[in-house]
Design a protein around this motif. Structure first.
Motif, mmCIF file in Angstrom:
data_model
loop_
_atom_site.group_PDB
_atom_site.id
_atom_site.type_symbol
_atom_site.label_atom_id
_atom_site.label_comp_id
_atom_site.label_asym_id
_atom_site.label_seq_id
_atom_site.Cartn_x
_atom_site.Cartn_y
_atom_site.Cartn_z
ATOM 1 N N LYS A 139 33.455 32.352 3.915
ATOM 2 C CA LYS A 139 32.296 32.444 3.011
ATOM 3 C C LYS A 139 32.336 33.762 2.223
ATOM 4 O O LYS A 139 32.124 33.771 1.012
ATOM 5 C CB LYS A 139 30.996 32.333 3.810
ATOM 6 C CG LYS A 139 29.776 32.323 2.916
ATOM 7 C CD LYS A 139 28.489 32.075 3.665
ATOM 8 C CE LYS A 139 27.266 32.022 2.763
ATOM 9 N NZ LYS A 139 27.172 33.029 1.739
ATOM 10 N N LEU A 140 32.649 34.863 2.921
ATOM 11 C CA LEU A 140 32.728 36.168 2.252
ATOM 12 C C LEU A 140 33.735 36.132 1.103
ATOM 13 O O LEU A 140 33.489 36.632 0.008
ATOM 14 C CB LEU A 140 33.195 37.247 3.235
ATOM 15 C CG LEU A 140 32.202 37.842 4.206
ATOM 16 C CD1 LEU A 140 32.865 38.966 4.975
ATOM 17 C CD2 LEU A 140 30.996 38.380 3.449
ATOM 18 N N ARG B 64 23.725 48.781 8.622
ATOM 19 C CA ARG B 64 24.361 47.511 8.981
ATOM 20 C C ARG B 64 23.970 47.069 10.381
ATOM 21 O O ARG B 64 24.042 47.855 11.327
ATOM 22 C CB ARG B 64 25.881 47.686 8.907
ATOM 23 C CG ARG B 64 26.381 47.726 7.485
ATOM 24 C CD ARG B 64 26.683 46.349 6.992
ATOM 25 N NE ARG B 64 27.787 45.807 7.726
ATOM 26 C CZ ARG B 64 29.009 45.608 7.191
ATOM 27 N NH1 ARG B 64 29.238 45.865 5.935
ATOM 28 N NH2 ARG B 64 29.962 45.110 7.940
ATOM 29 N N ASP C 147 32.461 33.719 -1.754
ATOM 30 C CA ASP C 147 31.306 34.240 -2.504
ATOM 31 C C ASP C 147 31.736 35.158 -3.649
ATOM 32 O O ASP C 147 31.156 35.129 -4.722
ATOM 33 C CB ASP C 147 30.352 35.007 -1.586
ATOM 34 C CG ASP C 147 29.459 34.058 -0.786
ATOM 35 O OD1 ASP C 147 29.496 32.844 -1.073
ATOM 36 O OD2 ASP C 147 28.743 34.530 0.117
ATOM 37 N N ASP D 59 25.605 45.036 12.321
ATOM 38 C CA ASP D 59 26.744 44.973 13.238
ATOM 39 C C ASP D 59 27.287 46.349 13.624
ATOM 40 O O ASP D 59 28.059 46.466 14.564
ATOM 41 C CB ASP D 59 27.867 44.107 12.632
ATOM 42 C CG ASP D 59 28.321 44.609 11.272
ATOM 43 O OD1 ASP D 59 27.584 45.399 10.640
ATOM 44 O OD2 ASP D 59 29.414 44.214 10.828
ATOM 45 N N LYS E 104 40.379 28.890 6.899
ATOM 46 C CA LYS E 104 39.838 27.574 7.216
ATOM 47 C C LYS E 104 40.575 26.996 8.434
ATOM 48 O O LYS E 104 39.939 26.495 9.361
ATOM 49 C CB LYS E 104 40.037 26.655 6.004
ATOM 50 C CG LYS E 104 39.012 25.556 5.921
ATOM 51 C CD LYS E 104 39.122 24.855 4.594
ATOM 52 C CE LYS E 104 38.242 23.639 4.572
ATOM 53 N NZ LYS E 104 38.400 22.917 3.316
ATOM 54 N N ASN F 89 39.429 28.360 11.503
ATOM 55 C CA ASN F 89 37.985 28.149 11.674
ATOM 56 C C ASN F 89 37.159 29.441 11.581
ATOM 57 O O ASN F 89 36.119 29.581 12.216
ATOM 58 C CB ASN F 89 37.718 27.436 13.008
ATOM 59 C CG ASN F 89 36.452 26.594 12.914
ATOM 60 O OD1 ASN F 89 36.086 26.141 11.824
ATOM 61 N ND2 ASN F 89 35.774 26.419 14.023
ATOM 62 N N LYS F 90 37.648 30.397 10.762
ATOM 63 C CA LYS F 90 36.895 31.644 10.563
ATOM 64 C C LYS F 90 35.972 31.456 9.355
ATOM 65 O O LYS F 90 36.231 31.957 8.258
ATOM 66 C CB LYS F 90 37.856 32.806 10.345
ATOM 67 C CG LYS F 90 38.680 33.087 11.588
ATOM 68 C CD LYS F 90 39.518 34.325 11.451
ATOM 69 C CE LYS F 90 40.183 34.641 12.775
ATOM 70 N NZ LYS F 90 41.250 35.611 12.661
ATOM 71 N N LEU F 91 34.900 30.695 9.587
ATOM 72 C CA LEU F 91 34.079 30.250 8.462
ATOM 73 C C LEU F 91 33.225 31.361 7.845
ATOM 74 O O LEU F 91 32.958 31.336 6.643
ATOM 75 C CB LEU F 91 33.209 29.067 8.892
ATOM 76 C CG LEU F 91 34.023 27.854 9.388
ATOM 77 C CD1 LEU F 91 33.116 26.699 9.764
ATOM 78 C CD2 LEU F 91 35.060 27.390 8.359
ATOM 79 N N ASP F 92 32.833 32.343 8.656
ATOM 80 C CA ASP F 92 32.058 33.471 8.106
ATOM 81 C C ASP F 92 32.904 34.247 7.096
ATOM 82 O O ASP F 92 32.435 34.608 6.018
ATOM 83 C CB ASP F 92 31.645 34.445 9.214
ATOM 84 C CG ASP F 92 30.615 33.825 10.135
ATOM 85 O OD1 ASP F 92 30.201 32.686 9.846
ATOM 86 O OD2 ASP F 92 30.243 34.479 11.126
ATOM 87 N N LEU F 93 34.148 34.490 7.494
ATOM 88 C CA LEU F 93 35.035 35.233 6.592
ATOM 89 C C LEU F 93 35.353 34.403 5.353
ATOM 90 O O LEU F 93 35.412 34.930 4.245
ATOM 91 C CB LEU F 93 36.330 35.618 7.321
ATOM 92 C CG LEU F 93 36.167 36.613 8.472
ATOM 93 C CD1 LEU F 93 37.502 36.901 9.130
ATOM 94 C CD2 LEU F 93 35.558 37.919 7.960
#
Ligand code: G1P
Length: 292
Positions: A88-89, A273, A92, A275, A79, A82-86
């Motif tokens: 979320k992972l 994938r 989850d 990516d 947080k 600011n690594k918000l994608d990670l």
């Protein structure tokens, strides 16, 4: 008819086929690309509408509990950067309703399932085995079985045909056809038969919807193949007392309990994938060109 709300995932086994890595790491935590195999299984259960999961755990399996727990220090770090994608992972995986119980002695799959008796409180339930990962983005394998249960009210075994030389690795079913060409009524089941003793090539591949009567039958089941309490033996008895179906589910299934199967899953999931897929495909083409 009672709805299927709960699932059990047996995860107590030693994972000897993957030694030495499984000496200190649960085999369920081995990643396909970047996700532990057990997370694929948990996600299939959730996507099928399962509300509560019981993992049958054992010695040396604590990493599984940590994986599905919150991780406050890591979350704070992500947080603040600011690594918000990670973030979320990480969050989850903590957002799942998972319970744990330990199988104290390794007496086989049937015994592992018996550990779920009080958790199931007399309800019909799902079983997902971690060695079988199924890819079907349209409809998860377990959901296909749940729909058959809703339509018929019988227990349902998720099956696919295997090569004759592979029947000795699976529970094999025999049965009568029904109006649905993918659905059979089970009349006999044999755990890991020799090729010339197999009643068919239809193998149970790690997905089950089972009625709660199975627990009484498991309590009475004597050790079978390999000296273990076999779920297959109790299911065979259940099929004599009640209707048990075998459903030829749709989806690509990987045997991730086997080294070659695990490699195939790794390659194919990586190729899918967004990516990674394209770069990885180019690399593989280049590599196979050079190896000819
Ligand atoms: C278990 C079951 C077998 C089933 C198989 C599916 O065997 O006993 O009936 O066909 O899973 O993967 P295991 O592979 O755990 O020895």
């Amino acid at each position: 008819m009672k709805k299927i709300r709960k699932a059990v995932i047996p995860a107590a086994g030693y994972g000897t086929r993957f030694l030495p890595v499984t000496k200190a790491t649960p085999k369920e935590m081995l990643p396909i690309v970047d996700k532990p195999t057990i997370q694929y299984i948990v996600e299939e259960a959730m996507e099928s509408g399962i509300e509560e999961i019981l993992i049958i755990s054992g010695h040396g399996k604590r990493a599984i509990e940590d994986h599905f727990d919150s991780a406050p220090a890591l979350e704070m770090e992500l947080k603040s950067k600011n690594k918000l994608d990670l973030l979320k992972l990480v969050r989850d995986t903590a957002d799942v309703n998972i319970h744990y119980i330990r199988q104290r002695y390794m007496r086989g799959l049937g015994d592992a399932i018996l550990c779920a008796k009080s958790f199931m409180e007399g309800e019909p339930f799902a079983v997902l085995l971690g060695d079988d990962v199924v890819y079907n983005p349209a409809k998860p394998a377990l959901k296909q079985l749940m729909d058959i249960y809703d339509a018929t009210g019988g227990s349902v075994l998720g099956c696919q045909n295997v090569r004759p030389e592979d029947v000795s690795s699976y529970g094999i079913v025999a049965g009568e056809e029904t109006e649905n060409e993918r659905l059979m009524r089970v009349s006999n089941m044999v755990e890991k038969p020799a090729i010339d003793e197999a009643p068919s090539t239809l193998a149970v591949l790690g997905r089950y919807i089972i009625k709660p009567q199975i627990f009484e039958l498991l309590e009475k089941t004597k050790p079978g193949k390999g000296g273990e309490i076999q779920l297959t033996d109790a299911l065979c008895r259940l099929a004599e007392l009640d209707t048990v179906y075998a459903y030829d589910f749709e989806g690509k299934r990987y045997d991730v309990g086997d080294k070659l199967g695990f490699l195939k899953a790794t390659v194919e999931f990586a190729l899918r994938r967004e990516d990674l897929g394209e770069d990885f495909a180019n690399y593989l083409k280049d590599l196979t060109g050079k190896m000819k």
